[in-house]
Scaffold this active site. Sequence first.
Site: not given
Length: 257
Positions: A149, A162
């Site tokens: 990501s 994350y």
Amino acid sequence: MTETGQSGGPSNRVVILGALSAIAIATARIYATERAALVLAGRNAERLRALADDLRARGASQVEIAAVDLEAAAADAPKHMADWKTKLGGLDHVHVIYGYLGEQAKASADPAELARIVSSNYATAVQWCEAAANIMRVQKRGSVVAVSSVAGDRGRQSNYAYGSAKGGLALYMQGLAHSLAPTGARAAVVKPGFVDTPMTDRMKKGGPLWASPDKVARIIRRSADRGGPIQYAPGMWRLIMLMIRSVPTFVFHKTKV
Ligand SMILES: NC(=O)c1ccc[n+]([C@@H]2O[C@H](COP(=O)([O-])OP(=O)(O)OC[C@H]3O[C@@H](n4cnc5c(N)ncnc54)[C@H](OP(=O)(O)O)[C@@H]3O)[C@@H](O)[C@H]2O)c1
């Protein structure tokens, strides 16, 4: 497209981990139109069966399902990967797509949430990638493509648990690509920006920064065959993240992102 299978079977034999994710479903549909043979690994057997039927109807030459929790099963990744290779009669591409966004505030307060974020997005993902890479290394061809990501490009207050796990995964894949390069096999990491999937249902969606799962899937599919080891999805995120990484700390620390 990769070479024809040695047994004269389909040209692509593909394992998709986290096959029930919206991005994974879009990726599997591309392979189905190429008549690929697929193993779909995910947690929900009933949904996997329905997806398998859909992919067969779209042209997939073979679809196997593996109902597994990919975090719990990661310790046995080499065994699973070998089994799946046998079922498909070979292995051309492995895609590691599963992940867990979680909540930063919860992760800060609850070690179990923090552990789950790190396990799903980094610790077990790299176990699967390495097991796949060990097969590709020996056969001197094939690819391992993991989904990271843009959140991994700069730590920020709203999602650094994350983001750090995805950043670690991206660095791992960069190293894996370097390690596989002399063999003819390849590894790559795809870094999506905002994608309209169930994972982002808590966010306000829409506008030029949002991409569809189909758009990201096309980049994942392409990365299996060619391109550099780090692919932004869509490509404009390379420039956006370059700018975000360039913001001086004293300015960045005044933001609330
Ligand atoms: N959406 C975005 O904006 C965005 C941006 C950047 C990167 N990504 C990454 O893209 C990937 C795909 O996410 P998505 O956006 O398509 O979201 P999604 O539709 O919510 O998919 C996430 C999938 O991961 C699966 N999963 C999580 N832990 C698992 C486990 N232990 N075992 C098996 N499956 C597990 C979930 O399975 P269940 O259905 O069983 O829960 C779910 O199918 C993820 O790695 C995500 O981090 C997404």
